[in-house]
Design an enzyme around this catalytic site. Structure first.
Site: not given
Length: 341
Positions: A194, A214, A235-237
């Protein structure tokens, strides 16, 4: 503070004795002399006759019901919040720089930074003026924290995270942990590094034990003036727009985009890769599976029932497809009968 000083500070109209000393905020029922309260819900208006508060923040139209001193504002609840800040007695997270902190070479510290014991700040980090970092916090490589931000004890900030000014992060929160990114090769999970960051704006508050992952490649973004409650998973993004409020226990799957000035009820769940437009309110315990492109209030879920009622409801839901087909066939038969006439 004197009541007249408070009135001036919150831009309220004073009715009564401005020399009264106010030491604390309290609710209408339990308030005593030296305390200030407020009325924002008309259903509690009757308590104004009974309260022993030295002053009450009310709307102008309710002033005649106040037996003590009054501060008049269009929004008494906002006034209460401002007075609570004026009289806040919450102690500083820490003062000075503890000799037990570990600050690596290459760290840049601003003016009047306070760092508690057993804090670890890694190389390349930039810490702004007046930042307070509580005991046992971990600050990763190249982290950037803006001025006047506060981290309560036991916060973990991973590498490359950016946090703006005047933010508040409660204990146990983790910012910049790896997103849940894996590829499956014949039953074996292969971890995807990530490599994105978490970028947080200014005036953001994050509750205890919340996790913000991240980005996988691009960044996870929390814009200015966002408030996030305890125990949330981001969560990511994910992107959360300016002024949005997120209540406790909410989970956002990867790449969700939340618009500006949204209100997210507690323990709601958001499917990945969907977009929510600006000015949307989500009721508590919602399961949001699709994008929302129109402002408004959205709800889902089944209210609590007795176990017996729930079992009947669940049994009927299992037969809903059969019921649909029967109703559909009946509608066709009715249409045929109409045409025969």
């Amino acid at each position: 503070m004197l009541l007249e000083e408070i009135a001036k500070a919150i831009n309220a109209q004073l009715v009564g004795d401005g020399k009264v000393e106010i030491t604390k905020v309290a609710n209408l029922k339990t308030a005593t002399q030296g305390q200030i309260s407020f009325l924002s819900d008309p259903k509690y208006k009757s308590i104004l006759d009974e309260t022993k508060a030295s002053a009450v923040i009310v709307k102008k139209e309710d002033c005649s019901h106040v037996k003590s001193n009054a501060l008049l504002l269009d929004d008494p609840y906002v006034g209460f919040a401002k007075v609570a800040k004026l009289l806040d007695t919450t102690p500083k997270i820490c003062e000075g720089i503890s000799p037990l902190a570990c600050i690596e070479e290459g760290v840049t510290l601003g003016k009047d930074v306070a760092i508690g014991p057993f804090v670890h700040i890694k190389k390349g980090a930039i810490i702004g003026d007046n930042v307070q970092i509580g005991a046992n916090c971990s600050i990763g490589d190249n982290v950037c924290i803006g001025s006047d931000t506060k981290l309560y004890p036991n916060v973990s900030i991973y590498h490359d995270v950016v946090i703006g000014s005047f933010c508040l992060v409660q204990s146990g929160t983790v910012i910049g942990s790896d997103g849940f990114g894996y590829a499956n090769e014949k039953g074996t999970w292969i971890k995807i590094p990530q490599t994105g960051r978490v970028v947080i704006g200014s005036h953001v508050e994050i509750g205890a034990c919340t996790c913000i992952d991240r980005g996988a490649i691009d960044d996870t973004i929390i814009e200015d003036n966002v408030i996030i409650d305890n125990l949330c998973q981001i969560a990511h993004n994910v992107k959360i727009g300016t002024g949005t409020a997120v209540a406790g226990g909410t989970t956002f799957a990867g790449s969700v985009e939340i618009g500006k000035y949204c209100i997210i009820g507690g323990t709601s769940v958001f499917n990945g890769h969907i977009k929510i437009c600006d000015m949307v309110t989500i009721s508590g315990m919602c399961m949001v599976m699709r994008s929302i492109d129109k402002p408004g209030i959205y709800s889902s879920g089944i209210p609590a029932q007795s176990n017996k009622e729930w079992r009947v409801t669940a049994a009927r839901v299992l037969h809903i497809n059969d019921m649909y087909r029967k109703v559909n066939n009946l509608e066709k038969d009715i249409e045929i009968l109409k045409n025969q006439k």
